[in-house]
Design a protein around this motif. Structure first.
Motif, PDB file in Angstrom:
ATOM      1  N   PRO A 101      12.811  11.116  -0.455  1.00 47.88           N
ATOM      2  CA  PRO A 101      12.679  10.843  -1.895  1.00 47.88           C
ATOM      3  C   PRO A 101      13.622   9.754  -2.419  1.00 47.88           C
ATOM      4  CG  PRO A 101      12.999  13.192  -1.486  1.00 47.88           C
ATOM      5  CD  PRO A 101      13.114  12.504  -0.172  1.00 47.88           C
ATOM      6  N   LYS A 102      14.829   9.639  -1.876  1.00 52.80           N
ATOM      7  CA  LYS A 102      15.798   8.673  -2.393  1.00 52.80           C
ATOM      8  C   LYS A 102      15.800   7.361  -1.615  1.00 52.80           C
ATOM      9  CE  LYS A 102      18.834  12.114  -4.358  1.00 52.80           C
ATOM     10  NZ  LYS A 102      20.195  12.635  -4.475  1.00 52.80           N
ATOM     11  N   SER A 103      14.819   7.154  -0.775  1.00 51.01           N
ATOM     12  CA  SER A 103      14.764   5.946   0.038  1.00 51.01           C
ATOM     13  C   SER A 103      14.336   4.750  -0.803  1.00 51.01           C
ATOM     14  CB  SER A 103      13.784   6.146   1.195  1.00 51.01           C
ATOM     15  OG  SER A 103      13.620   4.956   1.903  1.00 51.01           O
ATOM     16  N   LYS A 104      14.890   3.578  -0.502  1.00 49.30           N
ATOM     17  CA  LYS A 104      14.492   2.350  -1.188  1.00 49.30           C
ATOM     18  C   LYS A 104      13.147   1.842  -0.700  1.00 49.30           C
ATOM     19  CE  LYS A 104      18.831   0.175  -2.465  1.00 49.30           C
ATOM     20  NZ  LYS A 104      19.666  -1.014  -2.260  1.00 49.30           N
ATOM     21  N   GLY A 105      12.807   2.134   0.555  1.00 47.93           N
ATOM     22  CA  GLY A 105      11.552   1.661   1.096  1.00 47.93           C
ATOM     23  C   GLY A 105      11.585   1.614   2.609  1.00 47.93           C
ATOM     24  N   LEU A 106      10.565   0.974   3.166  1.00 49.65           N
ATOM     25  CA  LEU A 106      10.382   0.889   4.605  1.00 49.65           C
ATOM     26  C   LEU A 106      10.589  -0.551   5.052  1.00 49.65           C
ATOM     27  CD1 LEU A 106       9.297   2.297   7.259  1.00 49.65           C
ATOM     28  CD2 LEU A 106       7.058   1.436   6.574  1.00 49.65           C
ATOM     29  N   VAL A 107      11.421  -0.742   6.064  1.00 56.51           N
ATOM     30  CA  VAL A 107      11.608  -2.064   6.664  1.00 56.51           C
ATOM     31  C   VAL A 107      10.903  -2.060   8.007  1.00 56.51           C
ATOM     32  CG1 VAL A 107      13.248  -3.728   7.583  1.00 56.51           C
ATOM     33  CG2 VAL A 107      13.794  -2.479   5.502  1.00 56.51           C
ATOM     34  N   LEU A 108       9.894  -2.901   8.134  1.00 59.89           N
ATOM     35  CA  LEU A 108       9.157  -3.060   9.383  1.00 59.89           C
ATOM     36  C   LEU A 108       9.860  -4.149  10.189  1.00 59.89           C
ATOM     37  CD1 LEU A 108       6.542  -2.296  10.941  1.00 59.89           C
ATOM     38  CD2 LEU A 108       5.480  -4.223   9.798  1.00 59.89           C
ATOM     39  N   TRP A 109      10.584  -3.753  11.249  1.00 58.34           N
ATOM     40  CA  TRP A 109      11.329  -4.688  12.086  1.00 58.34           C
ATOM     41  C   TRP A 109      10.501  -4.943  13.337  1.00 58.34           C
ATOM     42  CZ3 TRP A 109      16.632  -6.105  11.014  1.00 58.34           C
ATOM     43  CH2 TRP A 109      17.166  -6.983  11.958  1.00 58.34           C
ATOM     44  N   MET A 110      10.000  -6.170  13.477  1.00 59.12           N
ATOM     45  CA  MET A 110       9.091  -6.498  14.566  1.00 59.12           C
ATOM     46  C   MET A 110       9.784  -7.431  15.559  1.00 59.12           C
ATOM     47  SD  MET A 110       5.217  -7.912  14.296  1.00 59.12           S
ATOM     48  CE  MET A 110       4.732  -6.498  13.351  1.00 59.12           C
ATOM     49  N   ILE A 111       9.900  -6.968  16.813  1.00 56.20           N
ATOM     50  CA  ILE A 111      10.492  -7.801  17.852  1.00 56.20           C
ATOM     51  C   ILE A 111       9.390  -8.617  18.530  1.00 56.20           C
ATOM     52  CG2 ILE A 111      12.403  -6.209  18.216  1.00 56.20           C
ATOM     53  CD1 ILE A 111      11.011  -5.304  20.809  1.00 56.20           C
ATOM     54  N   GLU A 112       9.784  -9.617  19.270  1.00 59.41           N
ATOM     55  CA  GLU A 112       8.881 -10.516  19.996  1.00 59.41           C
ATOM     56  C   GLU A 112       7.874 -11.191  19.062  1.00 59.41           C
ATOM     57  OE1 GLU A 112       7.340  -7.809  22.961  1.00 59.41           O
ATOM     58  OE2 GLU A 112       8.874  -8.446  24.378  1.00 59.41           O
ATOM     59  N   GLY A 113       8.336 -11.568  17.890  1.00 60.84           N
ATOM     60  CA  GLY A 113       7.471 -12.193  16.902  1.00 60.84           C
ATOM     61  C   GLY A 113       7.105 -13.630  17.215  1.00 60.84           C
TER      62      GLY A 113
END
Length: 162
Positions: A101-113
């Motif tokens: 509930p208190k999260s700012k959001g989701l960070v999608l960290w993509m390797i080998e971009g």
């Protein structure tokens, strides 16, 4: 780079632009520090690889079918049961539903971009505007020091000319 980094610059630019392309030293270790700083700032990080994703829009934001490899074996079923397709939920939407509930959001960290095409990178730059709680970090290549820039600035020169 300082021995202890706060990561405030990356977090500030990520919130400003929505998506950034990072260049990391090839020996590794730096990206883990920045992911830890993002988690401390209130984000949930999802670490995935760009290899084998297929259609990014379908994989990240839509229900998509997956057919397992047959490995040279024939199915013993008959009729419609011969070709099995499993349907998986959208990855980003599923993780957004599970956010604390208190999260700012989701960070999608993509390797080998570095293997992504310019059209796929363009979709990743527009993803934060489609879903404001999602931020995107794509590792675009290697460098001597950890650095980042807006993801839209990492397109190839031929794609930017169009």
């Amino acid at each position: 780079m300082a021995l202890i980094t706060t990561g405030n610059g990356l977090i500030r630019d990520l919130e400003k632009f929505g998506s950034v392309g990072v260049y990391v030293p090839l020996e590794g270790g730096f990206e883990g520090r920045y992911q830890r700083r993002l988690r401390t700032a209130g984000y949930v990080t999802l670490h995935i690889t760009a290899r084998g994703l297929g259609d990014l829009a379908a994989y990240l934001t839509g229900v998509h079918g997956v057919r397992p490899p047959h490995l040279g074996k024939k199915s013993t079923g008959s009729g419609a049961a011969v070709g099995y397709t499993y349907y998986l939920p959208p990855l980003v939407n599923y993780h957004l539903e599970q956010l604390p509930p208190k999260s700012k959001g989701l960070v999608l960290w993509m390797i080998e971009g570095h293997i992504l095409s310019d059209q796929e990178v363009e979709f990743l730059t527009t993803l934060p505007s489609l879903e404001p709680r999602v931020k995107v970090v794509v590792e675009r290549g290697g460098d001597r020091a950890f650095r980042w820039q807006p993801l839209k600035d990492t397109f190839s020169a031929s794609y930017q000319a169009v």
